[in-house]
Design a protein around this motif. Sequence first.
Motif, PDB file in Angstrom:
ATOM      1  N   SER A 356       0.776  -1.236  -0.130  1.00 34.98           N
ATOM      2  CA  SER A 356      -0.029  -0.171   0.210  1.00 34.98           C
ATOM      3  C   SER A 356       0.867   1.207  -0.039  1.00 34.98           C
ATOM      4  O   SER A 356       0.420   2.410  -0.509  1.00 34.98           O
ATOM      5  CB  SER A 356      -0.784  -0.091   1.303  1.00 34.98           C
ATOM      6  N   LYS A 357       2.116   0.953   0.378  1.00 32.85           N
ATOM      7  CA  LYS A 357       3.250   2.198   0.420  1.00 32.85           C
ATOM      8  C   LYS A 357       3.552   2.572  -0.981  1.00 32.85           C
ATOM      9  O   LYS A 357       3.751   3.846  -1.144  1.00 32.85           O
ATOM     10  CB  LYS A 357       4.052   1.944   1.591  1.00 32.85           C
ATOM     11  N   VAL A 358       3.572   1.691  -1.678  1.00 35.85           N
ATOM     12  CA  VAL A 358       4.419   1.783  -2.938  1.00 35.85           C
ATOM     13  C   VAL A 358       3.495   2.010  -4.274  1.00 35.85           C
ATOM     14  O   VAL A 358       3.876   2.311  -5.464  1.00 35.85           O
ATOM     15  CB  VAL A 358       5.396   0.911  -3.285  1.00 35.85           C
ATOM     16  N   GLN A 359       2.144   1.407  -4.086  1.00 36.70           N
ATOM     17  CA  GLN A 359       1.211   1.504  -5.208  1.00 36.70           C
ATOM     18  C   GLN A 359       0.211   2.738  -5.251  1.00 36.70           C
ATOM     19  O   GLN A 359      -0.064   3.314  -4.264  1.00 36.70           O
ATOM     20  CB  GLN A 359       0.333   0.206  -5.178  1.00 36.70           C
ATOM     21  N   ASP A 360       0.245   3.035  -6.494  1.00 37.56           N
ATOM     22  CA  ASP A 360      -0.724   4.284  -6.823  1.00 37.56           C
ATOM     23  C   ASP A 360      -2.023   3.984  -6.017  1.00 37.56           C
ATOM     24  O   ASP A 360      -2.747   2.761  -6.091  1.00 37.56           O
ATOM     25  CB  ASP A 360      -0.832   4.300  -8.113  1.00 37.56           C
ATOM     26  N   ILE A 361      -2.904   4.936  -5.880  1.00 39.24           N
ATOM     27  CA  ILE A 361      -4.279   4.788  -5.195  1.00 39.24           C
ATOM     28  C   ILE A 361      -5.227   3.998  -6.189  1.00 39.24           C
ATOM     29  O   ILE A 361      -6.181   3.370  -5.607  1.00 39.24           O
ATOM     30  CB  ILE A 361      -4.893   6.171  -4.917  1.00 39.24           C
ATOM     31  N   LYS A 362      -4.897   4.101  -7.570  1.00 34.18           N
ATOM     32  CA  LYS A 362      -5.755   3.150  -8.410  1.00 34.18           C
ATOM     33  C   LYS A 362      -5.601   1.741  -8.166  1.00 34.18           C
ATOM     34  O   LYS A 362      -6.467   0.854  -8.392  1.00 34.18           O
ATOM     35  CB  LYS A 362      -5.394   3.742  -9.878  1.00 34.18           C
ATOM     36  N   ARG A 363      -4.486   1.334  -7.571  1.00 34.44           N
ATOM     37  CA  ARG A 363      -4.006  -0.196  -7.222  1.00 34.44           C
ATOM     38  C   ARG A 363      -4.161  -0.848  -8.464  1.00 34.44           C
ATOM     39  O   ARG A 363      -5.171  -1.363  -9.023  1.00 34.44           O
ATOM     40  CB  ARG A 363      -5.359  -0.704  -6.181  1.00 34.44           C
ATOM     41  N   SER A 364      -3.027  -1.281  -8.933  1.00 33.41           N
ATOM     42  CA  SER A 364      -2.926  -2.458  -9.883  1.00 33.41           C
ATOM     43  C   SER A 364      -3.007  -3.868  -9.093  1.00 33.41           C
ATOM     44  O   SER A 364      -3.495  -3.707  -8.114  1.00 33.41           O
ATOM     45  CB  SER A 364      -1.565  -2.367 -10.516  1.00 33.41           C
ATOM     46  N   SER A 365      -3.339  -4.731 -10.153  1.00 31.60           N
ATOM     47  CA  SER A 365      -3.676  -6.064  -9.403  1.00 31.60           C
ATOM     48  C   SER A 365      -2.668  -6.816  -8.510  1.00 31.60           C
ATOM     49  O   SER A 365      -1.477  -6.442  -8.665  1.00 31.60           O
ATOM     50  CB  SER A 365      -3.992  -7.094 -10.777  1.00 31.60           C
TER      51      SER A 365
END
Length: 623
Positions: A356-365
């Motif tokens: 959660s710290k490294v992924q964009d708020i859109k959240r990839s799979s």
Amino acid sequence: MRKLALNDEILLKIEKPARYIGNEVNSVMKDLEKVDIRFAMCFPDVYEIGMSHLGIQILYDMFNRREDVWCERVYSPWIDLDKIMREEKIPLFALESQDPIKDFDFLGITIQYEMCYTNILQILDLSGIPLFAADRTSEDPIVIGGGPCTYNPEPLADFFDIFYIGEGETVYDQLLDAYKENKIFGGSRTEFLEKAAQIEGLYVPAFYDVTYHEDGTIASFLPNNEHAKPVIQKQMVTDLSTAIYPKKPVVPFIKVTQDRVVLEIMRGCIRGCRFCQAGMLYRPTRERDLEMLKTYAKEMLKNTGHEEISLSSLSSSDHTYLKELVTFLIEEFKEQGINISLPSLRIDSFSLDVMSKVQDIKRSSLTFAPEAGSQRMRDVINKGLTEEMILDGAGEAFKGGWNKVKLYFMLGLPGETEEDMRDIARLADKVARRYYEIPKEQRNGKCQITSSTSFFIPKPFTPFQWATMCNQEDYIAKAYIVNNEMKEQLNRKSLRYHWHEADVTILEGVFARGDRKVSKVLLEAYRLGCLYDSWTETFCNEKWMQAFENTKVDIGFYNLRERSMDEIFPWDFIDIGVTKEFLKKEWERSKEGIVTPNCRMQCAGCGVAKYKGGVCVESKSKI
């Protein structure tokens, strides 16, 4: 100014000419008059795949730190250039100097995957090097193989002079020094190979004879040269933090598979999955020091200009200081917009917190690997995951904003039943249900659960090395069972399902556990035109089946036959640290569905403690 091996007319005719011109950022150029040894480092696949391989980057950097060695790179020409090179009689060349590979002292080939074996013959053929080691003279390079497939080198034994068994950072300097000394004193090719055979971890196939029983199994595997060792010891780096690692990796001109900085954070895995060869081969688990990782991350990003860094390992979640490293990278590079990639994470709250710290708020799979649908089968394979852990992890991911999950499974595992297959679909549906338990206003659109199944292949040095495989028809039938069960699930509109090619799996199985006799199938397949067999668009199963028929080699002998516990395997002369007794014990435990705790929980006494490193020495207890 160096002259390209291919003229402009040829470069304009082929796809992606940048694959062949070299001169990339951080590539190494040297004065030929000042080096004693020329080493061509080869990855037997297309440039974009080979340039993404970390092992070659490490060895390229290590060799070129020596003033007396110039290491260059070579990759398999794609089929368009392959055709032109044969027609125009253009010899295969290295990227840096553009000189023919035949002019080099060594041709080192990393062997990562069984379906690259015909590409190895292509490399030798286009280089003008005799395919068989027995036919080579002092005018030919020494052909040496390394990588995971060398833990059963026998299907390729006729084509290689030497195999390096283990991690490349350990004894290559000894080998290069021995070559240099042999050259100075005018020693023969055979004399050099005898020197090489005395170095730990090096296997010279010509110095061993194999005899067979009437049923085709191995009767004996013995040295025929006084310098050859009866047992070859795996080479392993005990302290990764002080081992050589490239601060200036070569940066390609074109987009490659891993177009990013790759920072290896650890080797090995504590988990002990019974199907996983890498988990056994790379024991014990060894971590790189946190401060070393911080330093190298900064240096590599600065020296390459990449905008992404991948933290590489077999099980990144198990690194003691993963959270601290990720926090450092986020804070250090937040102004530069550097992306952080975290493959090989387990499905737990810690991993999701880090993600959660490294992924964009859109959240990839997110990708998880339960490997089996039922708890019974997960215990058989020693996966160490319960259904509750999988569903709780998925639930935490959904609450965190993810709505796409990829699940990886295997079909054809030992002892698998039809109910176990159907449970793959049922587990996927349960994951989807967990998503829809979240209040509608808190969901991030519709969810998509994509399940993929590969087909089980028994690998050397795993507890499942005694297991039988299914035939092609059975594998496909199993995939259809899963596919049909997916259609019966409540959330079927949210479920997607894909499966691996069964025909490729059958070939992988033959070469994974094959002996020297299958080399003639490989040669015949190459003569029939097989090349780039790991690529769907070029793979031709009909030609492979013709090769088996022409050579009278029985696929069933290697894949379908029940193996006795006392059978001599083609790879038994290699000592990886993990004992055969331990593997036998794990094979028996799998039949009873008994889980073996991971290495940090309890030492299982696998044998690798003799290497004096890693987590295996943290516990004195035995199961």
